[in-house]
Design an enzyme around this catalytic site. Structure first.
Site, PDB file in Angstrom:
ATOM      1  N   ARG A   1       0.808  -1.229   0.000  1.00  0.00           N
ATOM      2  CA  ARG A   1       0.000   0.000   0.000  1.00  0.00           C
ATOM      3  C   ARG A   1       0.839   1.276   0.000  1.00  0.00           C
ATOM      4  O   ARG A   1       0.325   2.361  -0.215  1.00  0.00           O
ATOM      5  CB  ARG A   1      -0.941   0.005   1.217  1.00  0.00           C
ATOM      6  CG  ARG A   1      -2.144  -0.887   1.023  1.00  0.00           C
ATOM      7  CD  ARG A   1      -2.887  -1.089   2.324  1.00  0.00           C
ATOM      8  NE  ARG A   1      -2.205  -2.013   3.208  1.00  0.00           N
ATOM      9  CZ  ARG A   1      -2.530  -2.226   4.476  1.00  0.00           C
ATOM     10  NH1 ARG A   1      -3.523  -1.543   5.019  1.00  0.00           N
ATOM     11  NH2 ARG A   1      -1.871  -3.090   5.209  1.00  0.00           N
TER      12      ARG A   1
ATOM     13  N   LYS B   1      32.214  27.058   0.954  1.00  0.00           N
ATOM     14  CA  LYS B   1      32.387  25.614   0.746  1.00  0.00           C
ATOM     15  C   LYS B   1      33.737  25.174   1.296  1.00  0.00           C
ATOM     16  O   LYS B   1      34.753  25.735   0.924  1.00  0.00           O
ATOM     17  CB  LYS B   1      32.281  25.295  -0.743  1.00  0.00           C
ATOM     18  CG  LYS B   1      32.447  23.845  -1.071  1.00  0.00           C
ATOM     19  CD  LYS B   1      33.471  23.653  -2.163  1.00  0.00           C
ATOM     20  CE  LYS B   1      34.184  22.332  -2.026  1.00  0.00           C
ATOM     21  NZ  LYS B   1      35.305  22.229  -2.963  1.00  0.00           N
TER      22      LYS B   1
ATOM     23  N   ALA C   1      39.320  47.095  -5.377  1.00  0.00           N
ATOM     24  CA  ALA C   1      38.103  46.560  -5.988  1.00  0.00           C
ATOM     25  C   ALA C   1      38.361  46.158  -7.433  1.00  0.00           C
ATOM     26  O   ALA C   1      39.136  46.798  -8.140  1.00  0.00           O
ATOM     27  CB  ALA C   1      36.999  47.611  -5.919  1.00  0.00           C
TER      28      ALA C   1
ATOM     29  N   TYR D   1      38.493  26.494  -8.748  1.00  0.00           N
ATOM     30  CA  TYR D   1      38.449  25.338  -9.654  1.00  0.00           C
ATOM     31  C   TYR D   1      38.967  25.749 -11.018  1.00  0.00           C
ATOM     32  O   TYR D   1      38.471  26.705 -11.622  1.00  0.00           O
ATOM     33  CB  TYR D   1      36.992  24.858  -9.744  1.00  0.00           C
ATOM     34  CG  TYR D   1      36.787  23.596 -10.543  1.00  0.00           C
ATOM     35  CD1 TYR D   1      37.576  22.474 -10.319  1.00  0.00           C
ATOM     36  CD2 TYR D   1      35.796  23.531 -11.519  1.00  0.00           C
ATOM     37  CE1 TYR D   1      37.369  21.308 -11.048  1.00  0.00           C
ATOM     38  CE2 TYR D   1      35.582  22.370 -12.244  1.00  0.00           C
ATOM     39  CZ  TYR D   1      36.375  21.260 -12.008  1.00  0.00           C
ATOM     40  OH  TYR D   1      36.181  20.106 -12.728  1.00  0.00           O
TER      41      TYR D   1
ATOM     42  N   ARG E   1      44.134  45.317 -12.153  1.00  0.00           N
ATOM     43  CA  ARG E   1      43.035  45.548 -13.093  1.00  0.00           C
ATOM     44  C   ARG E   1      43.543  46.536 -14.132  1.00  0.00           C
ATOM     45  O   ARG E   1      44.527  47.254 -13.897  1.00  0.00           O
ATOM     46  CB  ARG E   1      41.813  46.118 -12.363  1.00  0.00           C
ATOM     47  CG  ARG E   1      42.080  47.458 -11.737  1.00  0.00           C
ATOM     48  CD  ARG E   1      40.926  47.954 -10.862  1.00  0.00           C
ATOM     49  NE  ARG E   1      41.204  49.287 -10.366  1.00  0.00           N
ATOM     50  CZ  ARG E   1      40.812  49.737  -9.188  1.00  0.00           C
ATOM     51  NH1 ARG E   1      40.128  48.955  -8.356  1.00  0.00           N
ATOM     52  NH2 ARG E   1      41.089  50.967  -8.827  1.00  0.00           N
TER      53      ARG E   1
END
Ligand code: UD1
Ligand code: CA
Length: 456
Positions: free
Chosen positions: A15, A350, A422, A386, A439
């Site tokens: 069931r 993580k 930044a 990664y 940058r």
């Protein structure tokens, strides 16, 4: 006195409409059969044997860390047949054997102990756990003589009209004198309307041998079996209420227990406040004085004193004292967050360590990193951990200021007391005390709008 148990768990669970063996469905985060095993383990019962059949290997795997024995019932010919299949487990023993079913997870330690005590004190050869219910549909009925003694159990499908009116039902849980059980178990037959070997018939057999049979009734909630998804949800609700009540009695505020889902093994300290919609799972420990605002999922984690969490997911991680998490943060396994840290909105961490007093306030990803104390992450920082092949490590020292929209291309190290402008993409070590700017320089081309014809 020697005590052992058999848990019947070979049935199919038609069931439930499921691929999973029925007894492996979960209530409050734990498999039905494991609820029963764990309850018995707390009752001074020496050996536990589980009768498996349908999904035998899966059931074995799900219970293997609990140190139980197994018997195999290859064909499901009824509850009596199931117990016969486990005879090798108990046939040479002396003492008492309790029988439970793997699909009734709500039985409590108190009732198991009560059953065994009642059985021993009354000198019974068999004792049935029963319950008085309003609707006995589907259950075996306890048939008593005029003087009130238990005579037999009759299955619902085999009941006469008179017997159907009986509202004392068989829980499917019993205590037996092992020697008498062994002497009589093989007398079972399958002459009934389901053509099954009913364990319940043992009662009448023992009575016919002039043995004393007892029955003791307990709260109907405890014997509820799970045969369908609807009953699974009912069991979940009863268990959830019990768990939430226990925490409230221990000094935890649960604003709405109906919508608060706390696993069986979770520990929570005093004066923690839990808002609706929280799901707390596994071996999570939440210390005192925490506030869990609505809608978080916390699994297998340790949350220290005074932490505030809102609408976040925290898995297999530790959160230090007085830290705040969320709204909408995702702390993934093996993360260690220190004290007074801020993990803000849309931040994902993580497998990283973040030390005390560091602030990661918004829109940031930190993976495979070790971050020191007193750092500040600007909005939109990404640890580029990664490279398409390998996960690489990033190390950031104490008191570093990481400007907005910085990429830290791993493996890379940022030493103590540094400042990253930044928009920088950092690929080389930043030495202590330095400002890193990585940058393109800004170029302004005067009059360009006019020349290009774009000026309005
Ligand atoms: C059984 C009792 C009934 C009682 C009810 C309580 C019998 C004949 N009936 O009925 O009196 O009121 O429990 O819930 O015992 N199982 C096996 N092998 C089998 C058959 C069953 O291992 O061949 C296991 C099932 O996995 C289950 C348990 O025994 O865990 C009970 O079987 P189930 O078919 O659910 O019995 P009920 O019809 O509910
Ligand atoms: Ca059943």
């Amino acid at each position: 006195m020697y005590k052992c148990s058999v848990i019947l768990a070979a049935g199919k669970g038609k069931r439930m409409k499921t691929k999973l063996p029925k007894v492996l469905h979960k209530v409050c985060g734990k498999e039905l059969v494991n609820h029963v095993i764990d309850t018995l383990k707390n009752c001074d019962i020496k050996d536990i044997n589980v009768v498996i059949g349908n999904g035998a290997e899966e059931v074995k795997r799900a219970t293997e860390n609990r140190n139980v024995y197994y018997s195999l019932q290859t064909e499901q010919l009824g509850t009596g047949h199931a117990l016969i299949c486990s005879k090798d487990f108990f046939k040479d023993k002396k003492g008492i054997l309790t029988v439970f079913t793997g699909d009734a997870p709500l039985i409590t330690e108190e009732s198991v102990k009560k059953l065994m005590e009642f059985h021993v004190k009354g000198n019974y050869k068999a004792t049935i756990l029963t319950s008085l219910v309003e609707d006995a549909t589907g259950y075996g009925r306890i048939i008593r003589s005029d003087s009130g003694e238990v005579e037999k159990i009759v299955e619902h499908k085999d009941c006469s009209e008179e017997e159907l009116k009986v509202n004392e039902i068989n829980s499917g849980m019993y205590c037996f004198d092992i020697e008498e059980l062994v002497a009589n178990l093989d007398k079972l037959n399958n002459n009934n309307c389901q053509g099954e070997y009913y364990l319940t018939d043992v009662i009448e057999i023992l009575k016919n041998e002039n043995h004393k049979v007892g029955a003791i009734d307990i709260n109907a909630d405890e014997i509820k079996g799970v045969n369908s998804r609807i009953q699974l949800a009912e069991a979940e609700e009863i268990m959830r209420n019990r768990i939430n009540k226990k925490h409230m009695e221990n000094g935890v505020t649960i604003i709405d227990p109906k919508t608060t889902y706390i696993g069986n093994e979770v520990e929570i300290g005093e004066d923690t406040i839990i808002y609706p919609g929280n799901v707390i799972e596994g071996k999570t420990i939440i210390k005192g004085d925490c506030i869990l605002y609505p809608n978080s999922r916390i699994k297998d984690s340790i949350i220290e004193v005074g932490v505030t969490i809102q609408s976040s997911v925290i898995l297999e991680s530790c959160i230090g004292e007085n830290t705040t998490v969320g709204p909408f943060a995702y702390v993934r396994p093996e993360s260690q967050i220190g004290k007074n840290v801020r993990i803000g909105d849309f931040v994902e961490i993580k497998k990283s360590k973040i030390d005390d007093n560091t602030k990661v306030s918004h829109l940031t990803y930190i993976g495979d990193a070790e971050v020191g104390s007193g750092c500040n992450f600007g909005c939109g920082t990404v640890v580029v951990n990664y490279d398409g092949k390998h996960k690489n490590k990033t190390i950031i020292g104490d008191n570093s200021f990481i400007g907005c929209n910085v990429n830290l291309v791993s493996p890379v190290e940022v030493e103590d007391n540094t400042y990253i402008a930044a928009g920088s993409t950092i690929t080389k070590k930043v030495p202590s005390g330095a400002l890193a700017v990585a940058r393109a320089k800004q170029v302004n081309k005067e009059g360009w709008m006019e020349k290009s014809g774009l000026k309005k």
